[in-house]
Design an enzyme around this catalytic site. Structure first.
Site, mmCIF file in Angstrom:
data_model
loop_
_atom_site.group_PDB
_atom_site.id
_atom_site.type_symbol
_atom_site.label_atom_id
_atom_site.label_comp_id
_atom_site.label_asym_id
_atom_site.label_seq_id
_atom_site.Cartn_x
_atom_site.Cartn_y
_atom_site.Cartn_z
ATOM 1 C CG ASP A 63 -0.288 -0.503 2.492
ATOM 2 O OD1 ASP A 63 0.951 -0.430 2.595
ATOM 3 O OD2 ASP A 63 -1.005 -0.971 3.385
ATOM 4 C CG ASP A 132 -8.702 -1.170 11.488
ATOM 5 O OD1 ASP A 132 -7.727 -1.905 11.164
ATOM 6 O OD2 ASP A 132 -9.105 -0.236 10.762
ATOM 7 C CG HIS A 134 -5.581 -2.350 8.615
ATOM 8 N ND1 HIS A 134 -5.673 -0.996 8.879
ATOM 9 C CD2 HIS A 134 -4.280 -2.670 8.894
ATOM 10 C CE1 HIS A 134 -4.502 -0.553 9.286
ATOM 11 N NE2 HIS A 134 -3.638 -1.543 9.306
ATOM 12 C CD GLU A 139 -8.425 0.900 7.617
ATOM 13 O OE1 GLU A 139 -8.318 -0.136 8.292
ATOM 14 O OE2 GLU A 139 -7.829 1.948 7.915
HETATM 15 C C1 F6R Z 1 1.410 -1.229 6.091
HETATM 16 C C2 F6R Z 1 0.313 -2.152 6.256
HETATM 17 C C3 F6R Z 1 -0.465 -2.223 7.528
HETATM 18 C C4 F6R Z 1 0.397 -2.479 8.759
HETATM 19 C C5 F6R Z 1 -0.445 -2.490 10.019
HETATM 20 C C6 F6R Z 1 0.390 -2.682 11.268
HETATM 21 O O1 F6R Z 1 2.006 -1.369 4.831
HETATM 22 O O2 F6R Z 1 0.026 -2.824 5.339
HETATM 23 O O3 F6R Z 1 -1.440 -3.230 7.401
HETATM 24 O O4 F6R Z 1 1.053 -3.716 8.608
HETATM 25 O O5 F6R Z 1 -1.149 -1.290 10.128
HETATM 26 O O6 F6R Z 1 1.176 -1.549 11.472
HETATM 27 P P1 F6R Z 1 2.232 -1.468 12.668
HETATM 28 O O7 F6R Z 1 3.251 -2.514 12.382
HETATM 29 O O8 F6R Z 1 2.802 -0.088 12.574
HETATM 30 O O9 F6R Z 1 1.468 -1.748 13.918
#
Ligand code: F6R
Length: 259
Positions: A63, A132, A134, A139
């Site tokens: 992403d 959440d 994802h 989301e």
């Molecule tokens: C980022 C992504 C997100 C993160 C997730 C966890 O490229 O795809 O799904 O992996 O938000 O983020 P952290 O590791 O910062 O808790």
């Protein structure tokens, strides 16, 4: 799905890095799907110091924020170049991050899907999990069949990512381009890494709860080769812990676990 619990976040990251290293050694032209975020920082630091040969490897990130230029310090392209891609012998032209500045985001999403297909699909997709639920930026309510597309970030995600924007959730972009849940499920192997107590409740719902679009990570229950690696904190709300530990000790699914 296989769940592996390690005593610390460092050991969980080390196992994830070892799995990627093993896959790269077996297949030097690996097509690797990458994630960003704080959980991955240790993994990339380990990989960058393993003296691996990335020369033939191709990467696709999950992403990118919309409206953030690639050379901005907050972009996921900057994150990747700084933490991994600029530190190993990969050709930067073989590394892909969705273009969040594209004038036509729908066309960019279609181009990204096409590129993944032209590369032969993703061999190994690394994932984190949002508070959440994802994966990527899928989301709650994301279709479990979704493909790469534009997505509005949830308030929970913007709060979770505020630390990277001076602690101010209002500065976190409102939208992102993200691979879809369906795109992720097409990867031949998936490794999800979760560390820290903030992930405990959602990880238990994703692994042990019903499959639901409210928790996009729960769709990984449908994937035939999915490994979830958690540290003790992130694993603390899972009910079937005894079985996961027994299976990993006695019936591990992947030869890459060996040091
Ligand atoms: C980022 C992504 C997100 C993160 C997730 C966890 O490229 O795809 O799904 O992996 O938000 O983020 P952290 O590791 O910062 O808790």
């Amino acid at each position: 799905m296989e769940v592996i619990i390690r005593p610390s976040s460092a050991e969980a990251a080390m196992l994830a890095a070892r799995l990627i290293a093993a896959a790269l050694r077996v297949k030097p032209h690996l097509v690797l799907g990458l994630a960003t975020g704080r959980t991955m920082e240790q993994v990339y630091d380990l990989l960058a110091n393993m003296e691996l040969d990335f020369a033939a490897c191709r990467t696709f990130n999950l992403d990118e924020y919309i409206g953030v230029p690639p050379d901005d310090e907050h972009s996921y392209r900057s994150y990747m170049n700084q933490r991994l891609l600029g530190r190993v012998n990969i050709r930067l032209t073989s590394t892909h991050v969705p273009d969040g500045m594209a004038p036509d985001l729908g066309a960019e999403a279609a181009r990204y899907e096409r590129l993944i297909g032209e590369a032969g699909g993703i061999d190994l997709q690394l994932l984190g999990i949002g508070e959440d639920g994802h994966i990527g930026f899928n989301e709650p309510l994301s279709s479990l069949m979704s493909r790469t597309r534009e997505k509005a970030l949830s308030p929970a995600t913007r709060r979770q990512n505020a630390a990277m924007f001076g602690g101010d959730a209002d500065r976190v972009p409102k939208r992102a381009l993200t691979m879809g849940v369906g795109t992720i499920l097409d990867a031949r192997r998936v490794v999800l890494l979760a560390t820290g107590p903030a992930k405990a409740a959602v990880l238990a719902r994703a692994v042990e709860g019903p499959i639901t679009a409210m928790i996009s990570a729960s769709a990984l229950q449908l994937h035939p080769r999915c490994t979830v690696i958690a540290d003790e904190d992130a694993a603390s709300a899972m009910a079937q812990r005894e079985y996961y530990d027994w299976a990993f000790q006695n019936e591990p699914e992947w030869e890459g676990y060996r040091p």
